[in-house]
Design an enzyme around this catalytic site. Structure first.
Site, PDB file in Angstrom:
ATOM      1  N   GLY A   9       2.834 -37.445  15.790  1.00 55.93           N
ATOM      2  CA  GLY A   9       3.119 -38.142  17.255  1.00 55.93           C
ATOM      3  C   GLY A   9       2.927 -39.641  16.581  1.00 55.93           C
ATOM      4  O   GLY A   9       2.858 -40.451  17.146  1.00 55.93           O
ATOM      5  N   GLY A  12       4.500 -42.610  19.101  1.00 55.10           N
ATOM      6  CA  GLY A  12       3.178 -42.851  19.919  1.00 55.10           C
ATOM      7  C   GLY A  12       3.605 -44.586  20.333  1.00 55.10           C
ATOM      8  O   GLY A  12       3.600 -45.132  19.205  1.00 55.10           O
ATOM      9  N   GLN A  13       2.432 -45.008  21.640  1.00 54.47           N
ATOM     10  CA  GLN A  13       2.282 -46.426  21.230  1.00 54.47           C
ATOM     11  C   GLN A  13       1.468 -46.569  19.950  1.00 54.47           C
ATOM     12  O   GLN A  13       1.692 -47.764  19.369  1.00 54.47           O
ATOM     13  CB  GLN A  13       1.674 -46.402  22.351  1.00 54.47           C
ATOM     14  N   ASP A  35       7.168 -36.401  14.381  1.00 58.49           N
ATOM     15  CA  ASP A  35       7.304 -36.434  15.763  1.00 58.49           C
ATOM     16  C   ASP A  35       7.874 -35.380  16.327  1.00 58.49           C
ATOM     17  O   ASP A  35       8.385 -34.406  15.710  1.00 58.49           O
ATOM     18  CB  ASP A  35       7.151 -37.950  16.217  1.00 58.49           C
ATOM     19  N   ILE A  36       7.702 -34.678  17.794  1.00 59.39           N
ATOM     20  CA  ILE A  36       8.730 -33.564  18.270  1.00 59.39           C
ATOM     21  C   ILE A  36       9.919 -34.575  17.618  1.00 59.39           C
ATOM     22  O   ILE A  36      10.724 -33.189  18.326  1.00 59.39           O
ATOM     23  CB  ILE A  36       7.995 -33.959  19.297  1.00 59.39           C
ATOM     24  N   TYR A 143      -7.546 -34.941  31.088  1.00 57.87           N
ATOM     25  CA  TYR A 143      -7.208 -35.085  29.261  1.00 57.87           C
ATOM     26  C   TYR A 143      -8.720 -35.860  28.905  1.00 57.87           C
ATOM     27  O   TYR A 143      -8.921 -35.285  27.716  1.00 57.87           O
ATOM     28  CB  TYR A 143      -7.005 -37.187  30.019  1.00 57.87           C
ATOM     29  N   LYS A 147     -10.609 -34.026  25.693  1.00 60.98           N
ATOM     30  CA  LYS A 147     -11.024 -35.604  24.440  1.00 60.98           C
ATOM     31  C   LYS A 147     -12.706 -34.691  24.381  1.00 60.98           C
ATOM     32  O   LYS A 147     -13.549 -35.409  23.272  1.00 60.98           O
ATOM     33  CB  LYS A 147     -11.509 -36.804  24.632  1.00 60.98           C
ATOM     34  N   ILE A 173      -5.537 -49.647  25.159  1.00 60.09           N
ATOM     35  CA  ILE A 173      -4.911 -50.791  24.600  1.00 60.09           C
ATOM     36  C   ILE A 173      -3.485 -51.699  24.491  1.00 60.09           C
ATOM     37  O   ILE A 173      -2.290 -50.630  24.735  1.00 60.09           O
ATOM     38  CB  ILE A 173      -4.889 -49.559  22.644  1.00 60.09           C
TER      39      ILE A 173
HETATM   40  C1  VAH Z   1      -5.021 -43.747  29.031  1.00 63.96           C
HETATM   41  N1  VAH Z   1      -4.425 -45.282  27.767  1.00 63.96           N
HETATM   42  O1  VAH Z   1      -4.422 -44.638  30.233  1.00 63.96           O
HETATM   43  C2  VAH Z   1      -5.121 -44.119  27.866  1.00 63.96           C
HETATM   44  C3  VAH Z   1      -6.144 -44.366  27.486  1.00 63.96           C
HETATM   45  C4  VAH Z   1      -8.995 -45.528  27.769  1.00 63.96           C
HETATM   46  C5  VAH Z   1      -7.352 -44.989  28.682  1.00 63.96           C
HETATM   47  O2  VAH Z   1      -7.063 -43.438  26.644  1.00 63.96           O
HETATM   48  O3  VAH Z   1      -5.150 -42.438  29.604  1.00 63.96           O
END
Ligand code: VAH
Length: 317
Positions: A9, A12-13, A35-36, A143, A147, A173
């Protein structure tokens, strides 16, 4: 002997800037970016690069064997907003890529793993101010669920199989080198680009939505610091709370207006408001500061100054 690193990855950012930093630290030829697709040509042309599907175990294993990889940074994931649109795809990518890398470490094919978690593991029942390292985690996003579960598996693979996996709960971030994709905190990146290009921005979060955030340089510093720490100093094998600054859309707009008085901010909350409302407003990262000497460098004013300076060069050159 220097590590041989694979970044999954890398386009990515975070991956984009992490690749550059790790190449500075370990040597260009010791860091394989993957990356893909080849969507970031400057990265593809800056050093070893392979097209790699994070969901393909055999492809990852073959890459590790061919390049004698001993360390993997697994940065590929679908983030919060995208995960709500495509829940099963987010579960598939975020979980199966982690199992592939943890199983390569369990088999001894690789020695060390970095895996990013997020403050998204917290939910509406989590204490919202100065959220502690150990607390209630009832995430309400796909998401966040990936995690939270990923953190449990990381700790399990460490405790049961001795896998040296290390993880950080990143806040939102902010960076200027690579755009984020599909996140709820993306407004805090978009605002700087729009301030330079248009002199105005319409925020998809309400003005008083206070969220934990961090400038990319601090995130990269924390990532390299935790990976360089002696294994015996790492007391958290799920994922470390990490914090730098917390601010609202109104406060970031004010910091921009201090340099660009004519900047105009408007607000039109969308579906991402409910995601943001489920997250804490500030994080207690004292365990990371104690275990591996973490400290942040950028406050809101310093970040805004750096973002506007760099983006003016990008758009006005
Ligand atoms: C999001 N930038 O917005 C990510 C992050 C805490 C947020 O995990 O999904």
């Amino acid at each position: 002997m220097s590590s041989k690193i694979l970044i999954i990855g890398a386009c990515g950012q975070i991956g984009t800037e992490l690749t550059t930093k790790l190449r500075e630290l370990h040597g260009v030829d010791n860091v394989i970016a993957s990356d893909i697709n080849t969507r970031k040509l400057e990265l593809v042309n800056a050093g070893p690069f392979v097209i790699l599907d994070a969901k393909n175990f055999n492809a990852i294993k073959d890459c590790c064997i061919n390049h004698k990889v001993d360390t993997i940074y697994l940065m590929a994931a679908l983030l919060s907003a995208t995960g709500e649109k495509y829940p099963m795809e987010a579960w598939d990518l975020n979980m199966n890529s982690l199992f592939h890398v943890l199983n390569l470490a369990k088999s001894g094919q690789i020695k060390k793993v970095f895996w990013p978690s997020s403050i998204a593991v917290f939910g509406p029942t989590t204490p919202t101010k100065n959220t502690p390292q150990h607390t209630i985690c009832e995430p309400t996003t796909v998401y966040g669920i990936t995690k939270q579960v990923g953190e449990r598996w990381c700790e399990y693979y460490h405790d049961k199989y001795g896998v040296d996996v290390r993880s950080i709960r990143y806040p939102g971030i902010i960076s200027h080198k690579a755009m984020p994709g599909g996140g709820t905190t993306d407004y805090a990146v978009e605002i700087y680009h729009e301030a330079i290009k248009e002199g105005k921005y319409e925020s998809f979060l309400s003005e008083d939505t206070n969220l934990p955030m961090m400038f990319m340089d601090d995130a990269i510093k924390a990532t390299t610091q935790i990976m360089a720490a002696p294994a015996e100093d790492i007391t958290i094998r799920s994922s470390y709370n990490l914090s730098a600054i917390s601010f609202t859309p109104k406060e970031i707009a004010e910091s921009i207006k201090a340099e660009m008085p004519d900047f105009k901010m408007t607000y039109k909350p969308d579906f991402r408001q409910a995601i943001a409302d489920s997250w804490p407003s500030s994080i207690d990262d004292s365990v990371a500061r104690k275990d591996w000497n973490w400290s942040h460098d950028f406050d809101l004013e310093k970040m805004t100054s750096e973002m506007l300076t760099q983006l003016k060069k990008k758009y006005q050159s």
